[in-house]
Design a protein around this motif. Structure first.
Motif, short mmCIF file in Angstrom:
data_model
loop_
_atom_site.label_atom_id
_atom_site.label_comp_id
_atom_site.label_asym_id
_atom_site.label_seq_id
_atom_site.Cartn_x
_atom_site.Cartn_y
_atom_site.Cartn_z
N ARG A 1 1.13 -1.24 -5.83
CA ARG A 1 0.28 -1.67 -6.94
C ARG A 1 0.90 -2.82 -7.71
NH1 ARG A 1 -4.11 1.48 -8.20
NH2 ARG A 1 -4.37 3.28 -6.84
N VAL A 2 2.19 -2.72 -8.02
CA VAL A 2 2.80 -3.81 -8.79
C VAL A 2 3.02 -5.04 -7.92
CG1 VAL A 2 3.85 -2.26 -10.47
CG2 VAL A 2 5.15 -2.90 -8.44
N CYS B 1 -11.79 2.93 1.66
CA CYS B 1 -10.35 3.17 1.45
C CYS B 1 -10.12 4.53 0.80
CB CYS B 1 -9.76 2.08 0.56
SG CYS B 1 -9.48 0.52 1.39
N LEU B 2 -10.94 4.85 -0.20
CA LEU B 2 -10.80 6.14 -0.87
C LEU B 2 -11.11 7.29 0.08
CD1 LEU B 2 -12.31 5.51 -4.42
CD2 LEU B 2 -9.90 5.69 -3.78
N LEU B 3 -12.14 7.13 0.89
CA LEU B 3 -12.49 8.16 1.86
C LEU B 3 -11.35 8.39 2.85
CD1 LEU B 3 -16.19 7.12 2.60
CD2 LEU B 3 -15.47 9.28 1.59
N THR B 4 -10.79 7.31 3.34
CA THR B 4 -9.67 7.42 4.28
C THR B 4 -8.46 8.03 3.61
OG1 THR B 4 -10.50 5.49 5.49
CG2 THR B 4 -8.21 6.12 5.88
N TYR B 5 -8.22 7.65 2.37
CA TYR B 5 -7.12 8.21 1.58
C TYR B 5 -7.26 9.73 1.48
CZ TYR B 5 -4.44 9.25 -2.69
OH TYR B 5 -3.58 9.79 -3.61
N LEU B 6 -8.45 10.19 1.13
CA LEU B 6 -8.68 11.62 1.00
C LEU B 6 -8.54 12.33 2.34
CD1 LEU B 6 -11.78 11.43 -1.37
CD2 LEU B 6 -9.54 12.34 -1.99
N ILE C 1 -4.96 -2.81 -3.28
CA ILE C 1 -5.65 -4.10 -3.41
C ILE C 1 -7.06 -3.91 -3.97
CG2 ILE C 1 -6.64 -6.03 -2.12
CD1 ILE C 1 -4.25 -5.74 -0.17
N ASN C 2 -7.81 -3.01 -3.35
CA ASN C 2 -9.21 -2.83 -3.75
C ASN C 2 -9.33 -2.20 -5.13
OD1 ASN C 2 -11.17 -3.55 -1.38
ND2 ASN C 2 -9.43 -2.57 -0.41
N ASP C 3 -8.42 -1.29 -5.46
CA ASP C 3 -8.47 -0.66 -6.78
C ASP C 3 -8.16 -1.68 -7.86
OD1 ASP C 3 -8.61 1.86 -8.41
OD2 ASP C 3 -6.58 1.24 -8.92
N PHE C 4 -7.18 -2.55 -7.60
CA PHE C 4 -6.85 -3.60 -8.57
C PHE C 4 -8.06 -4.49 -8.84
CE2 PHE C 4 -5.59 -8.05 -9.22
CZ PHE C 4 -4.91 -7.94 -10.43
N ARG D 1 2.18 9.50 8.35
CA ARG D 1 2.80 8.83 7.19
C ARG D 1 2.57 7.32 7.26
NH1 ARG D 1 6.77 12.84 8.11
NH2 ARG D 1 8.17 11.49 9.30
N VAL D 2 2.70 6.76 8.45
CA VAL D 2 2.48 5.32 8.62
C VAL D 2 1.03 4.96 8.28
CG1 VAL D 2 2.38 3.45 10.31
CG2 VAL D 2 4.32 5.04 10.32
N GLU D 3 0.09 5.76 8.77
CA GLU D 3 -1.33 5.48 8.49
C GLU D 3 -1.63 5.62 7.00
OE1 GLU D 3 -3.42 4.35 10.85
OE2 GLU D 3 -1.72 4.47 12.24
N ILE D 4 -1.03 6.60 6.36
CA ILE D 4 -1.24 6.79 4.92
C ILE D 4 -0.71 5.57 4.16
CG2 ILE D 4 -0.41 8.10 2.91
CD1 ILE D 4 -0.66 10.63 4.65
N MET D 5 0.46 5.09 4.54
CA MET D 5 1.03 3.94 3.83
C MET D 5 0.19 2.69 4.04
SD MET D 5 5.16 4.23 3.83
CE MET D 5 5.32 3.53 5.45
N GLU D 6 -0.28 2.47 5.26
CA GLU D 6 -1.11 1.30 5.51
C GLU D 6 -2.40 1.37 4.69
OE1 GLU D 6 -1.63 0.96 9.71
OE2 GLU D 6 0.42 0.25 10.06
N ASN D 7 -2.96 2.56 4.60
CA ASN D 7 -4.18 2.71 3.80
C ASN D 7 -3.90 2.54 2.31
OD1 ASN D 7 -7.10 3.55 3.60
ND2 ASN D 7 -6.16 5.15 2.36
N LEU D 8 -2.72 2.99 1.86
CA LEU D 8 -2.38 2.84 0.44
C LEU D 8 -2.32 1.37 0.04
CD1 LEU D 8 0.32 5.59 -0.22
CD2 LEU D 8 -1.89 5.34 -1.36
#
Length: 242
Positions: A144-145, A111-116, A68-71, A56-63
């Motif tokens: 995001r916000v 980031c997307l690869l790690t997210y998946l 940032i990158n998606d924005f 969960r921690v790793e997922i949140m850090e990646n999110l």
């Protein structure tokens, strides 16, 4: 820990997009290097509960990185995005505009690869502890916000300093007073409170946190709408500055 359960088709699509930028590199291997530290931390957990928590921690850090990158990569108009990229990569002043764009594309794909990959692991192995959507969706919304506000605030502060046009300064002040000063710290505190709560291994009471984060995201959206006209005139400010 292998990435078992990750959705393979989107991963291959992301790798293919990287290959189009430079087919001489083994992008899968490079991504494996990027994600290996997260996988080791998860595997080092002494129990399934500890592994689930670390995931969960790793997922949140990646999110955070995804937000940032998606924005940045989806931001339009592009001349304003390039202006924001220059701010974001100010720690690397030697990068050209083209190099900043290339770095952004690579980081976004990774980031997307790690997210998946991490989501696939969590859904397959740890979903029973806290459902993925219960913590990732509200955290993604607040990230995001928050980062959007942070980027906009940096932009308007820079414009306020560098552009002496009274109309421009007035509009910058409107954004900074109505959104930055009112929302930025509140969003940061909510984001950090949730991170602390998750890292402490809490499970019960997540619904209350979800409600708080989603309500703040909605409040920000309403506030941003109130200054939309000023935001839409950013390209003119860039032109005047240049």
């Amino acid at each position: 820990m292998p990435i078992v359960g990750a959705k393979k088709e989107p991963i291959f699509a992301a790798l293919s997009s990287l290959a189009k930028t430079d087919d001489s590199k083994d992008w899968f291997w490079q991504w494996q290097l990027e994600v290996s530290s997260s996988l080791r931390k998860i595997a080092d957990g002494k129990s399934r509960e500890a592994q689930a928590l670390q995931c969960r921690v790793e997922i949140m850090e990646n999110l955070q990185s995804v937000a940032i990158n998606d924005f940045l990569i989806t931001f339009k108009p592009y001349n304003v995005r390039d202006f924001l990229l220059a701010l974001y990569y100010s720690h690397a002043p030697s990068l050209t505009e083209s190099e900043r764009r290339g770095t952004l594309k690579k980081n976004y794909a990774f980031c997307l690869l790690t997210y998946l990959g991490l989501n696939g692991i969590y859904e397959l192995q740890f979903e029973k502890y806290i459902p993925l959507d219960d913590f990732s969706k509200p955290y993604n919304a607040i990230c995001r916000v928050y980062f959007e506000t942070l980027f906009y605030t940096s932009f308007w502060n820079k414009i306020l300093i560098e552009n002496k046009d009274t109309n421009v300064q007035s509009n910058a002040a409107i954004y900074l007073e109505n959104i930055s000063l009112r929302m930025l710290n509140v969003l940061r505190e909510a984001k950090e409170d949730f991170e602390t709560w998750i890292k402490a291994g809490n499970v019960d009471g997540i619904e209350a946190f979800n409600g708080r984060l989603l309500k703040l995201a909605e409040e920000y959206s309403d506030s941003r709408e109130s200054v939309r006209k000023e935001i839409e005139t950013w390209p003119e400010y860039i032109k005047r500055k240049n």
